[in-house]
Design a protein around this motif. Structure first.
Motif, PDB file in Angstrom:
ATOM      1  N   LYS A  80      -2.467  94.768  96.453  1.00 24.36           N
ATOM      2  CA  LYS A  80      -1.214  94.017  96.304  1.00 24.36           C
ATOM      3  C   LYS A  80      -0.944  93.239  97.586  1.00 24.36           C
ATOM      4  N   TYR A  81      -0.603  91.972  97.420  1.00 25.09           N
ATOM      5  CA  TYR A  81      -0.390  91.082  98.554  1.00 25.09           C
ATOM      6  C   TYR A  81       1.100  90.819  98.750  1.00 25.09           C
ATOM      7  N   LEU A 116       4.419  88.682  99.401  1.00 24.84           N
ATOM      8  CA  LEU A 116       4.722  87.322  98.967  1.00 24.84           C
ATOM      9  C   LEU A 116       5.059  86.396 100.120  1.00 24.84           C
ATOM     10  N   ASN A 117       5.666  86.928 101.171  1.00 26.09           N
ATOM     11  CA  ASN A 117       6.149  86.098 102.270  1.00 26.09           C
ATOM     12  C   ASN A 117       5.871  86.781 103.605  1.00 26.09           C
ATOM     13  N   LEU A 158       0.124  88.594 105.256  1.00 26.51           N
ATOM     14  CA  LEU A 158      -0.053  88.307 103.832  1.00 26.51           C
ATOM     15  C   LEU A 158      -1.273  89.016 103.257  1.00 26.51           C
ATOM     16  N   THR A 195       6.929  95.102  93.724  1.00 25.23           N
ATOM     17  CA  THR A 195       6.685  93.835  94.429  1.00 25.23           C
ATOM     18  C   THR A 195       7.040  93.981  95.901  1.00 25.23           C
ATOM     19  N   ASP A 251       7.830  91.945  99.253  1.00 30.62           N
ATOM     20  CA  ASP A 251       8.206  90.619  99.737  1.00 30.62           C
ATOM     21  C   ASP A 251       7.605  90.362 101.117  1.00 30.62           C
ATOM     22  N   THR A 252       7.882  91.245 102.071  1.00 33.19           N
ATOM     23  CA  THR A 252       7.382  91.050 103.430  1.00 33.19           C
ATOM     24  C   THR A 252       6.910  92.385 104.004  1.00 33.19           C
ATOM     25  N   THR A 289      11.144  93.793  96.648  1.00 38.94           N
ATOM     26  CA  THR A 289      11.967  93.017  95.728  1.00 38.94           C
ATOM     27  C   THR A 289      11.893  93.657  94.351  1.00 38.94           C
TER      28      THR A 289
END
Length: 431
Positions: A61-62, A64-65, A69, A122, A124-125, A144
């Motif tokens: 999983k990457y 998003l911001n 990253l 998810t 985010d950072t 998120t």
């Protein structure tokens, strides 16, 4: 011979298109085509070790911001001076993200030490921080949720276990040594149960957890929410926080709050250099994305203001542009930078401070041009234009590229600038 060569090439092409294989070739299955390629080097060895420990293939999983990253987080997480690895992943039957921590054994092979389930599906950072005494780094993950709620978690690897030592909803956060302990603090911006924006300063305690050093809410009669949070040094030392809050009925206007940590009371208090009411009035601006920031990268956070002096007249109709004065309210001489802001493309052109208070901003003779003139319009100080990347001219000074548009400027024919430090070619800031 050429004919037979062409026939052989044609036969190979037909066999490939038909999904056939030539003798000696292995047939590629659909599953092999869909499977992610195996990484090389340490990342590949880490992925292999994780898959072997799980007994199945992990889906990486990457974030998003942010600056990190990658699903592979490489750092020293136990303070022994040796690099460790953390991996963000999910499994087929688990929606939430997991974090695995791996270390090398005595033979140099990566081994999974522990895993922990994240807060949502998810990320985010992600960033590293040094929030506790010792040499270990902690992992800060911003999550998120589908409801657009955000959650922040801090993970520490202690005594062979990967643990979440802090988890809470948040809007924004920064990591900075505000308390002067020598290691970093977590400054968290969130909303309380009544919907009031609130700052929390969280400092590490002796047990490895966090103590809430200060709590401060924005004045509900002035602010409706928060837009930005920044930390920096004051002109004469000490750490400051600058909070930009939304104000007005629609929440599109901004104003700022300047805070400093008081070591005696262990509270974040309004700065003494300017009162909270005076700063609110001075920093009130109608540009919704114009937030405070370290404009010139000197460690000081500048607060943007829209000056209302009668000597600054804006008659430009072709572009949404504003006069902006950036202030350092920790200084006895707070005026830091003066210039014009292009709201459409989000860039700022710094002007000589000696021009402050006697300028007329108007449209130029061509499209996407603006002129800066004397207040009576007789003297042309500068022309700025936004043009295509291929429209460069030796008569114009290149300032930079913004959104695939070239920004250039030139001084008027009889203009000289007395400030020896001012350089037109270095005057563009992308906000």
């Amino acid at each position: 011979m050429k004919i037979w060569t062409k026939l052989a090439a044609l036969l190979c092409a037909v066999l490939l298109l038909a999904g056939c294989t030539l003798p000696g070739q292995e047939r590629t299955t659909v599953e092999e085509l869909l499977r992610a390629p195996r990484l090389e080097g340490d990342y590949g060895e880490i992925q292999t070790a994780l898959d072997g420990w799980l007994g199945q293939s992990a889906q990486l999983k990457y974030p998003l911001n942010g600056d990190l990253l990658s699903p592979f987080l490489m750092g020293d997480f136990d303070g022994d001076g040796v690099q460790d690895a953390a991996v963000l992943y999910t499994l087929m039957d688990t929606p939430n993200i997991y974090i695995a921590l791996l270390q090398k054994d005595s033979a140099g092979a990566w081994q999974v030490r522990d895993t922990i389930e994240g807060l949502t599906e998810t990320v985010d950072t992600v960033r590293f921080a040094h929030l506790q005494e010792g040499g270990a780094n902690q992992i800060i993950v911003g999550y998120t949720a589908q409801q657009e709620d955000n959650y922040l978690a801090v993970y520490a690897y202690q005594d062979g276990r990967l643990e979440a030592i802090f988890a809470e909803p948040y809007d924004q956060y920064i990591v900075e040594d505000i308390t002067g302990t020598g290691y970093e603090d977590l400054i968290l911006l969130g909303t309380d149960e009544e919907g009031t924006a609130q700052i929390k300063l969280l400092s590490s305690d002796r047990e490895g957890g966090f103590r809430q050093a200060a709590v401060m809410g924005l004045s509900a009669d002035k602010f409706t929410g928060c837009a930005s949070l920044a930390a920096g040094m004051g002109t004469y030392g000490g750490q400051y926080l600058v909070l930009d809050g939304r104000t007005g009925v629609s929440g599109t206007n901004l104003a700022s709050v300047l805070l400093r940590y008081n070591e005696q009371t262990q509270q974040m208090e309004p700065a003494r250099q300017i009162s909270a009411d005076d700063l609110y009035e001075a920093s009130l601006r109608n540009v919704p994305d114009l937030v405070s920031q370290d404009l010139d990268r000197d460690g000081v956070v500048e607060i943007p203001t829209q000056p209302e002096e009668a000597g600054l007249i804006n008659l430009s109709q072709g572009r949404r542009m504003d006069f902006i004065l950036w202030m350092d309210y920790t200084s006895a001489q707070p005026r830091k930078s003066f210039g014009i802001l292009d709201e459409e493309l989000g860039f700022y052109i710094e002007l000589p401070m000696e021009w402050y208070g006697s300028l007329l901003l108007t449209d130029g003779p061509e499209e996407d041009q603006v002129e800066l003139r004397s207040q009576d319009g007789q003297v042309l100080y500068m022309t700025a234009r936004i043009t295509g990347l291929s429209d460069r001219s030796p008569d114009w000074t290149r300032l930079g590229v913004v959104s695939n548009r070239l920004v250039e400027a030139q001084f008027g024919p009889d203009v000289t600038v007395s400030d020896p430090l001012y350089r037109l070619s270095r005057s563009l800031y992308i906000l």
